[in-house]
Design an enzyme around this catalytic site. Structure first.
Site, PDB file in Angstrom:
ATOM      1  N   HIS A  45       0.796  -1.227   0.000  1.00  0.00           N
ATOM      2  CA  HIS A  45       0.000   0.000   0.000  1.00  0.00           C
ATOM      3  C   HIS A  45       0.833   1.282   0.000  1.00  0.00           C
ATOM      4  O   HIS A  45       0.531   2.229  -0.734  1.00  0.00           O
ATOM      5  CB  HIS A  45      -0.924   0.035   1.220  1.00  0.00           C
ATOM      6  CG  HIS A  45      -1.991  -1.002   1.219  1.00  0.00           C
ATOM      7  ND1 HIS A  45      -2.722  -1.325   2.340  1.00  0.00           N
ATOM      8  CD2 HIS A  45      -2.472  -1.802   0.224  1.00  0.00           C
ATOM      9  CE1 HIS A  45      -3.588  -2.267   2.049  1.00  0.00           C
ATOM     10  NE2 HIS A  45      -3.454  -2.581   0.771  1.00  0.00           N
TER      11      HIS A  45
ATOM     12  N   ASP B 248      -1.085   2.148   7.650  1.00  0.00           N
ATOM     13  CA  ASP B 248       0.059   1.360   7.210  1.00  0.00           C
ATOM     14  C   ASP B 248       1.408   1.970   7.557  1.00  0.00           C
ATOM     15  O   ASP B 248       2.425   1.262   7.504  1.00  0.00           O
ATOM     16  CB  ASP B 248      -0.023   1.117   5.700  1.00  0.00           C
ATOM     17  CG  ASP B 248      -1.081   0.100   5.342  1.00  0.00           C
ATOM     18  OD1 ASP B 248      -1.173  -0.919   6.046  1.00  0.00           O
ATOM     19  OD2 ASP B 248      -1.833   0.321   4.371  1.00  0.00           O
TER      20      ASP B 248
END
Length: 361
Positions: free
Chosen positions: A197, A292
Site C-alpha cells: 500500500h 500502514d
C-alpha cells in the site's frame, strides 16, 4: 458457535455475511451509531460475489456488553489504530476460554496481551492474529458488501505460541484454510499491506489527487514502484533472520492466497484476478497512510533498530509520507513498549513469543 465481530467495516460486514451463510451465530458490533443504524434499517447484510444472499439474521449493535455476552470467538476486524481502544474496552466483559482473533494482525496480538497485562486481566483467554484479512472485499454501502475472494492457506499464530493448537481445533470447521505458524511476529511481518500500500500510494500521489479513477494494482504498481516494495521486503527479511523466523516472500503469499504463480512480483500483482477491479483511493487521507505507516512501517523500523538492522527504505517512505501529508506520523506510531517488546534482545523476544513469559519475570 457464537462469533462476536468487532468492527463493521469492509471486513466485518463481509465476515458477518459469510459466517451467517454457513450457519454460525453472529453479532456485529461497532461504535459508529449511524453505521449500525443503517445496517439494521436495511434489515441485515446483502452480499454478492463468492458469497451471495441477503442475511437478515445478522444482528448489529453498539452495545459492547451485549455483543460480548456468552460469545465463543471475538473477531477483531478494526484498523490497527483502534486495537488498543478495543483491547481496553473488552477487558470488563472477557470470560475464561474465549478466543480473540485479530484480522489482520498489525502487531495486534502483542498489543492486546500488553493491554490485558497492564489492566491486570486474569481471565484465561486465547489471543491470535492472522497475517492478512481473510476476505478480499469492499463495502458498497452499509449492509451491502462485495466479496471477491476468501483467501486460501491463511496463516495465523497465537501469543503465546503454545496456545496455537487449541485455537486451530476450535476454528478448523469454520475456517479450514487457517494454517498455524510459529509466532505472531511471523504473521505480523507477513502482512503485505504496508509493503504494497505505502509505495503505490506515495508514488502515485499526484494521480490520486487528480480527477479520474485508476486501478490501484494494475495501474499503480509499476515496475519501479515494485522495485521499492522488494527493497522494503528485504529489510523485513533481515529482521526475520535475526529472530530465526521463516518469512514468506510477497510472491509466496500471493500464490498461497490467490493461487497466482508468476515469475516476478510485478507479474503476480498485475495478473492477480482479485486485484483487477479494485480502484485507488481518491485522497491521501486514507488508511494506506494513516494505518500502514504508524501501525505498519513505524514499528517495523523500531524493531529493526532494536535488532541492529538498517531500515533505510522504510525510513525514507515514512519521511516521504510526512512531507506529502504535512503531519508527524511518528507521533501516533506504535512503539515497542506498546507491544511489550521494549529493551528485549532477539532471544528474549523468541522466548516471549513461544511461552508468553519474559525472562526474569
Amino acid at each position: 458457535m457464537k462469533f462476536t465481530i468487532i468492527g463493521a467495516g469492509n471486513g466485518g460486514q463481509s465476515m458477518a455475511a459469510h459466517l451467517t451463510s454457513i450457519e454460525q451465530d453472529v453479532i456485529l458490533y461497532d461504535v459508529q451509531t449511524d453505521l449500525i443504524a443503517a445496517i439494521n434499517e436495511r434489515g441485515g447484510i446483502k452480499a454478492e460475489g463468492v458469497v451471495e444472499g441477503f442475511f437478515a439474521s445478522v444482528e448489529a449493535t453498539t452495545d459492547l456488553e451485549k455483543a460480548m455476552k456468552d460469545t465463543d470467538v471475538i473477531m477483531v476486524t478494526t484498523t490497527g489504530p483502534a486495537h488498543k481502544h478495543v483491547a481496553k474496552a473488552i477487558v470488563p466483559f472477557l470470560q475464561d476460554e474465549q478466543t480473540i482473533m485479530i484480522l489482520p494482525g498489525y502487531w495486534g496480538a502483542l498489543e492486546f496481551r500488553n493491554v490485558f497485562k497492564e489492566a491486570g486481566c486474569e481471565k484465561n483467554v486465547y489471543v491470535a492474529e492472522t497475517e492478512s484479512l481473510i476476505y478480499t472485499c469492499r463495502s458498497i454501502e452499509p449492509g451491502y458488501v462485495r466479496i471477491r475472494k476468501i483467501k486460501e492457506g491463511l496463516e495465523f499464530a497465537t501469543l503465546p505460541a503454545v496456545d496455537g493448537e487449541k485455537v486451530k481445533s476450535q476454528l478448523m470447521d469454520v475456517y479450514p484454510q487457517l494454517k498455524l505458524t510459529d509466532s505472531v511476529l511471523t504473521t505480523t511481518l507477513n502482512n503485505t499491506n504496508p509493503v504494497f500500500h505505502v509505495p503505490i500510494t506515495l508514488f502515485n500521489a499526484g494521480r490520486i489527487e487528480a480527477e479520474g479513477d485508476f486501478y490501484f494494482y494494475p495501474d499503480g504498481a509499476t515496475p519501479s514502484i515494485v522495485q521499492i516494495m522488494e527493497k522494503l521486503e528485504e529489510e523485513k527479511r533481515q529482521i526475520a533472520e535475526k529472530l530465526q523466523i521463516d518469512l514468506a516472500t510477497c510472491q509466496d503469499l500471493l500464490a498461497r492466497f490467490y493461487q497466482v504463480e508468476e515469475k516476478s512480483l510485478y507479474e503476480a500483482l498485475q495478473k492477480n484476478p482479485a486485484y483487477q477491479t479494485g480502484k485507488a483511493p481518491t485522497t491521501l487521507n486514507y488508511r494506506y497512510i494513516y494505518e500502514d505507516i504508524p501501525y505498519g512501517l513505524y514499528p517495523l523500523v523500531k524493531l529493526g533498530e532494536q535488532l541492529g538492522v538498517e531500515m533505510k527504505t522504510a525510513k525514507l517512505l515514512i519521511e516521504t509520507a510526512e512531507l506529502l501529508v504535512d503531519k508527524d506520523l511518528h507521533k501516533d506510531g506504535l512503539e515497542l513498549s506498546d507491544l511489550g517488546l521494549a529493551d528485549m534482545s532477539g532471544d528474549e523476544m523468541k522466548q516471549y513469543l513461544i511461552e508468553g513469559v519474559k525472562q526474569g519475570v
